[in-house]
Design an enzyme around this catalytic site. Structure first.
Site, PDB file in Angstrom:
ATOM      1  N   HIS A  36       5.564  36.806  11.817  1.00  0.00           N
ATOM      2  CA  HIS A  36       4.914  36.262  13.006  1.00  0.00           C
ATOM      3  C   HIS A  36       5.869  36.307  14.196  1.00  0.00           C
ATOM      4  O   HIS A  36       7.075  36.178  14.015  1.00  0.00           O
ATOM      5  CB  HIS A  36       4.456  34.816  12.765  1.00  0.00           C
ATOM      6  CG  HIS A  36       3.409  34.389  13.728  1.00  0.00           C
ATOM      7  ND1 HIS A  36       3.698  33.851  14.958  1.00  0.00           N
ATOM      8  CD2 HIS A  36       2.054  34.457  13.654  1.00  0.00           C
ATOM      9  CE1 HIS A  36       2.576  33.602  15.590  1.00  0.00           C
ATOM     10  NE2 HIS A  36       1.557  33.958  14.839  1.00  0.00           N
ATOM     11  N   ARG A  82      -1.140  27.610   8.930  1.00  0.00           N
ATOM     12  CA  ARG A  82      -2.519  27.924   8.536  1.00  0.00           C
ATOM     13  C   ARG A  82      -2.576  28.556   7.159  1.00  0.00           C
ATOM     14  O   ARG A  82      -3.618  28.536   6.496  1.00  0.00           O
ATOM     15  CB  ARG A  82      -3.147  28.869   9.574  1.00  0.00           C
ATOM     16  CG  ARG A  82      -3.222  28.249  10.960  1.00  0.00           C
ATOM     17  CD  ARG A  82      -3.481  29.272  12.028  1.00  0.00           C
ATOM     18  NE  ARG A  82      -2.394  30.240  12.149  1.00  0.00           N
ATOM     19  CZ  ARG A  82      -2.328  31.199  13.045  1.00  0.00           C
ATOM     20  NH1 ARG A  82      -3.296  31.335  13.917  1.00  0.00           N
ATOM     21  NH2 ARG A  82      -1.307  32.039  13.081  1.00  0.00           N
ATOM     22  N   PHE A  96       1.964  39.566   7.025  1.00  0.00           N
ATOM     23  CA  PHE A  96       3.260  38.875   6.900  1.00  0.00           C
ATOM     24  C   PHE A  96       4.011  38.900   8.219  1.00  0.00           C
ATOM     25  O   PHE A  96       3.895  39.854   8.990  1.00  0.00           O
ATOM     26  CB  PHE A  96       4.124  39.540   5.820  1.00  0.00           C
ATOM     27  CG  PHE A  96       3.655  39.172   4.439  1.00  0.00           C
ATOM     28  CD1 PHE A  96       4.214  38.097   3.761  1.00  0.00           C
ATOM     29  CD2 PHE A  96       2.620  39.873   3.854  1.00  0.00           C
ATOM     30  CE1 PHE A  96       3.743  37.736   2.507  1.00  0.00           C
ATOM     31  CE2 PHE A  96       2.149  39.519   2.602  1.00  0.00           C
ATOM     32  CZ  PHE A  96       2.710  38.451   1.924  1.00  0.00           C
ATOM     33  N   ASP A 120      -3.449  35.577   8.420  1.00  0.00           N
ATOM     34  CA  ASP A 120      -4.340  36.649   7.983  1.00  0.00           C
ATOM     35  C   ASP A 120      -4.311  36.952   6.489  1.00  0.00           C
ATOM     36  O   ASP A 120      -5.308  37.421   5.935  1.00  0.00           O
ATOM     37  CB  ASP A 120      -4.009  37.943   8.739  1.00  0.00           C
ATOM     38  CG  ASP A 120      -4.584  37.944  10.140  1.00  0.00           C
ATOM     39  OD1 ASP A 120      -5.626  37.291  10.343  1.00  0.00           O
ATOM     40  OD2 ASP A 120      -4.003  38.586  11.028  1.00  0.00           O
ATOM     41  N   MET A 152       1.083  44.175   5.949  1.00  0.00           N
ATOM     42  CA  MET A 152       0.182  43.474   6.858  1.00  0.00           C
ATOM     43  C   MET A 152      -0.139  42.069   6.341  1.00  0.00           C
ATOM     44  O   MET A 152      -0.325  41.864   5.145  1.00  0.00           O
ATOM     45  CB  MET A 152      -1.098  44.284   7.060  1.00  0.00           C
ATOM     46  CG  MET A 152      -0.824  45.584   7.768  1.00  0.00           C
ATOM     47  SD  MET A 152       0.067  45.282   9.313  1.00  0.00           S
ATOM     48  CE  MET A 152       0.435  46.917   9.837  1.00  0.00           C
ATOM     49  N   HIS A 163      -4.326  29.972  19.741  1.00  0.00           N
ATOM     50  CA  HIS A 163      -2.929  30.176  19.384  1.00  0.00           C
ATOM     51  C   HIS A 163      -2.074  30.525  20.589  1.00  0.00           C
ATOM     52  O   HIS A 163      -1.337  31.511  20.592  1.00  0.00           O
ATOM     53  CB  HIS A 163      -2.788  31.257  18.296  1.00  0.00           C
ATOM     54  CG  HIS A 163      -1.769  30.914  17.270  1.00  0.00           C
ATOM     55  ND1 HIS A 163      -0.596  31.597  17.127  1.00  0.00           N
ATOM     56  CD2 HIS A 163      -1.729  29.925  16.362  1.00  0.00           C
ATOM     57  CE1 HIS A 163       0.109  31.056  16.149  1.00  0.00           C
ATOM     58  NE2 HIS A 163      -0.559  30.025  15.668  1.00  0.00           N
TER      59      HIS A 163
END
Ligand SMILES: CC(=O)SCCNC(=O)CCNC(=O)[C@H](O)C(C)(C)COP(=O)(O)OP(=O)(O)OC[C@H]1O[C@@H](n2cnc3c(N)ncnc32)[C@H](O)[C@@H]1OP(=O)(O)O
Ligand SMILES: O=C([O-])CC(=O)C(=O)O
Length: 375
Positions: A260, A269, A258, A311, A256, A186
């Protein structure tokens, strides 16, 4: 003269170097590895193929892939000295600390003495990191010394096999394969940048990876999958999830999994792992956790226009495969080590020590006070 327009907090939006490995938020579905779209890789590739792509520079042909898989399988064993160290680490240690120690100890036993060994050092780390975490986990939690040299073809299958003493089902091996592909690379994320900073001093591969593990550990980065699971696990219904999420937002708490640093509207993803999480939820007959996760996703978008990152649905997906929550982030390591090592190669190829400047905010001039006069 420092250009103040480049002084954004967290270095956001600034280019800190170049890479041929990955684009984020630029083309295709939003994430590409060496020009291949993540959607296509997740659907068609094996993780070992993606590792080859990142580390060796091109997709392997069949013979190259077969040889690479055979090679990785041959590198799964743990030296006795490393086993001894892992056996000293208590059961209540954080598994990311175990990963960090494992990578570091390996660097003592199998030093990278010259950059010509970088491919070998990377292959070894890729092959052995799952063994490190599972050996420690099974020894400290179940009191058994497992054989880490399984015959599983895939790294994901190997991981699950060591964890459970039996080969993974086809579905679970497939989901692990997809998950490892999604997490592999990434661009200049925090842990990769850590690895590159370390590489820029001409340090060794194990130091770069050890530092990167430390960066990935935090809940704002890789640790978010565990933190997301901790948050949703006790919510009994979608309604309760909605109430609790709204309460957290009101209290200005972070949710958590959420948001970016680069993506603005979605993380490509998420749709992929979400679809596998749904499939796994049907497989286990779940009637709660998937609904809870979907409701949190809807509330976050409705209230804040914040979207799930990679995640969030990884938490439920791993949970449905019966993977202990504290092993979630170590799985991320087993994947991202490919990206880290590939970035170290790039950094070494065109290196200048990474050393930015800082805007000084301290006192203009400090008057020296002899120690006996200080208060
Ligand atoms: C694999 C990965 O590493 S993906 C990232 C995993 N990390 C997480 O899931 C942790 C939760 N998310 C976050 O903390 C952040 O979104 C990060 C660290 C990923 C990105 O941070 P930043 O780039 O600083 O976020 P960004 O600038 O987009 O934030 C904008 C606003 O949204 C808020 N926000 C961002 N994410 C969240 C969240 N998850 N929950 C609540 N509020 C949030 C920020 O607090 C900020 O509000 P403010 O302007 O009032 O201060
Ligand atoms: O890119 C980032 O900032 C975080 C990261 O590693 C990822 O999303 O996989």
């Amino acid at each position: 003269m420092v250009d103040k327009t480049l002084g954004g907090a967290g270095l956001r939006g600034q280019s800190a170097g170049s890479t041929a490995l990955c684009t984020v938020g630029q083309s295709g579905s939003g994430l590409t590895y060496r020009g291949y779209d993540i959607e296509e890789l997740a659907e068609k590739a094996r993780f070992e193929e993606v590792a080859y792509l990142l580390l060796k520079g091109k997709l392997p042909n069949q013979a190259e892939l077969d040889a690479y898989i055979t090679r990785l399988k041959s590198l799964r064993g743990l030296p006795q000295a490393l086993r001894t160290v892992l056996e000293q680490i208590p059961a209540d240690a954080h598994p990311m600390d175990v990963m960090r120690t494992g990578a570091s100890m390996l660097g003592n036993l199998e030093t990278e003495d010259s950059f010509e060994q970088q491919q070998d050092a990377s292959d070894r780390l890729l092959a052995v990191l799952p063994s490190i975490i599972c050996y420690w986990y099974r020894f400290s939690h179940d009191g058994v010394r497992i054989d880490t040299e399984t015959d599983d073809e895939s790294i994901g299958g190997h991981f699950l096999h060591m964890l459970r003493d039996e080969p993974a089902s086809e579905l679970h091996a497939r989901v692990m394969n997809v998950s490892l592909i999604l997490y592999a690379e990434h661009e200049f994320n925090a842990s990769t940048f850590t690895a590159r900073v370390c590489a820029s001093t001409l340090s060794d591969m194990h130091s770069c990876v050890t530092g990167a593990i430390g960066s990935l550990r935090g809940p704002l980065h890789g640790g978010a999958n565990e933190a997301a699971m901790a948050m949703i696990q006790d919510w009994q219904s979608a309604e309760e999830a909605e109430r609790e999420t709204l309460g957290m937002l009101e209290r200005k708490e972070k949710i958590m999994g959420f948001g970016h640093a680069i993506y603005r509207e979605s993380d490509p993803r998420n749709a992929i792992i979400k679809q596998w999480s749904k499939k796994l939820s049907e497989d286990v007959g779940d009637t709660r956790l998937y609904d809870v996760s979907e409701r949190v996703e809807a509330v976050m978008w409705r209230e804040k226009k914040l979207f799930c990152n990679a995640d969030f649905f990884h938490a439920s997906a791993y949970h449905f495969m019966d993977i202990p929550t504290k092993l979630f982030t170590p799985i991320f390591v087993c994947s991202r080590v490919t990206g880290w090592c590939a970035h170290v190669f790039e950094q070494r190829e065109n290196n200048r020590i990474i050393r930015p400047s800082a805007d000084y905010t301290g006192p203009e001039h400090s008057e020296w006070v002899p120690i006996e006069q200080r208060r």
